[in-house]
Design a protein around this motif. Sequence first.
Motif, PDB file in Angstrom:
ATOM      1  N   LEU A 167       0.835  -1.203   0.000  1.00 24.44           N
ATOM      2  CA  LEU A 167       0.000   0.000   0.000  1.00 24.44           C
ATOM      3  C   LEU A 167       0.868   1.250   0.000  1.00 24.44           C
ATOM      4  O   LEU A 167       1.919   1.283   0.645  1.00 24.44           O
ATOM      5  N   ALA A 168       0.431   2.282  -0.706  1.00 21.71           N
ATOM      6  CA  ALA A 168       1.073   3.597  -0.694  1.00 21.71           C
ATOM      7  C   ALA A 168       0.085   4.613  -0.152  1.00 21.71           C
ATOM      8  O   ALA A 168      -1.112   4.541  -0.432  1.00 21.71           O
ATOM      9  N   VAL A 169       0.597   5.560   0.633  1.00 20.63           N
ATOM     10  CA  VAL A 169      -0.223   6.611   1.238  1.00 20.63           C
ATOM     11  C   VAL A 169       0.205   7.946   0.646  1.00 20.63           C
ATOM     12  O   VAL A 169       1.372   8.333   0.765  1.00 20.63           O
ATOM     13  N   ASP A 213      -7.086  14.203   4.303  1.00 22.87           N
ATOM     14  CA  ASP A 213      -7.519  13.973   2.928  1.00 22.87           C
ATOM     15  C   ASP A 213      -6.384  13.210   2.263  1.00 22.87           C
ATOM     16  O   ASP A 213      -5.323  13.777   1.987  1.00 22.87           O
ATOM     17  N   VAL A 214      -6.580  11.913   2.050  1.00 24.11           N
ATOM     18  CA  VAL A 214      -5.512  11.056   1.532  1.00 24.11           C
ATOM     19  C   VAL A 214      -6.035  10.216   0.374  1.00 24.11           C
ATOM     20  O   VAL A 214      -7.234   9.961   0.257  1.00 24.11           O
ATOM     21  N   SER A 215      -5.121   9.803  -0.474  1.00 28.02           N
ATOM     22  CA  SER A 215      -5.394   8.803  -1.500  1.00 28.02           C
ATOM     23  C   SER A 215      -4.511   7.591  -1.231  1.00 28.02           C
ATOM     24  O   SER A 215      -3.372   7.735  -0.786  1.00 28.02           O
ATOM     25  N   LEU A 216      -5.040   6.416  -1.487  1.00 28.91           N
ATOM     26  CA  LEU A 216      -4.313   5.169  -1.244  1.00 28.91           C
ATOM     27  C   LEU A 216      -4.146   4.405  -2.548  1.00 28.91           C
ATOM     28  O   LEU A 216      -5.054   4.365  -3.384  1.00 28.91           O
ATOM     29  N   LEU A 217      -2.973   3.806  -2.719  1.00 32.48           N
ATOM     30  CA  LEU A 217      -2.723   2.856  -3.803  1.00 32.48           C
ATOM     31  C   LEU A 217      -2.516   1.484  -3.197  1.00 32.48           C
ATOM     32  O   LEU A 217      -1.669   1.322  -2.317  1.00 32.48           O
ATOM     33  N   ILE A 218      -3.287   0.513  -3.642  1.00 32.86           N
ATOM     34  CA  ILE A 218      -3.179  -0.852  -3.121  1.00 32.86           C
ATOM     35  C   ILE A 218      -2.703  -1.766  -4.244  1.00 32.86           C
ATOM     36  O   ILE A 218      -3.335  -1.843  -5.308  1.00 32.86           O
TER      37      ILE A 218
END
Length: 310
Positions: A59-61, A106-111
């Motif tokens: 995962l990336a934050v 306010d975040v976006s996640l890459l899984i």
Amino acid sequence: MSEPIYLIKLPHLKVLNANALSSPLTIGFPAMTAWLGFMHALERKLNNDYELDVQFDALAVISHECNLQTYRGPGDFVNSIIGTGNPLDKDGNRSAFIEEARCHLDVSLLIKYEDNEDSPINTAVLNKIHELIPTMKLAGGDILSVEMPQRYILPDGYNNAEKIKLFNSLMPGYALIERRDLMMEAMQEGQDAMDALLDYVTVNNQCVEIENSDESKKKPFEWKMQRKTSGWIVPIATGFQGISPLGKAKNQRDPECSHRFAESMITLGQFLMVNKAECPDEILWCYAQDFENNLYLCEQVQPKHFTSGE
């Protein structure tokens, strides 16, 4: 050519009252264990509630905004935590409690996930993820909203049209990465861990005289702020180290699993503008265990290599 990278993007999760006390020593952005814990919980819910067979690997934050709930009044030297004082006692007064540091995010996640022909990630699964997320907690906070998840397949992860499209869609945003290399370099020079950490997050103020060709006038001065290295360097909590033998404890949460006491592992991290990463692996985190040293960590899939002055 390397293997394709399969990613799910969860854009702009708005989180209210996330836990900002990331370790006993640090306050600010939630600990990396909280983010990977959310990924693991989402995987289990998909597999248990919808009888799927998905596997999330890393995962990336990417932070778009972090509003830490602190206050510093006029003349104050330090910030104070803005507490809610819940719950009130029977007389309506605030009861004695330990202050909880909170932040709004306010975040976006890459899984990163494993491609599975028997249980592929398709539009139906993305819709289920979109339905599940508002029912979950993230770093102890309430998820107010999330945009529709999207799927990306990158042929090799490096500079290609899909990678550029993905990273541009996450701008402006800062990906949290590990800078353990700074700690190791300082400790090899003789510093202990705490001194090394403080040395990189300390801001040094210096009064500098401004050169003026007119000798008749009084030379003005200016203040300059400087840190040991460039970049947005912060202390981060990345896992735990066991400090007691494995065993059983009274009233432990899971009676089937062994129990042990542990303490937080703290190191240095950096918020990196997401478009400066060469590939997703440089911003992705995964679980790592070192049972010989009783370490339970979150580590970078592929640590970014920094050149001098970067």
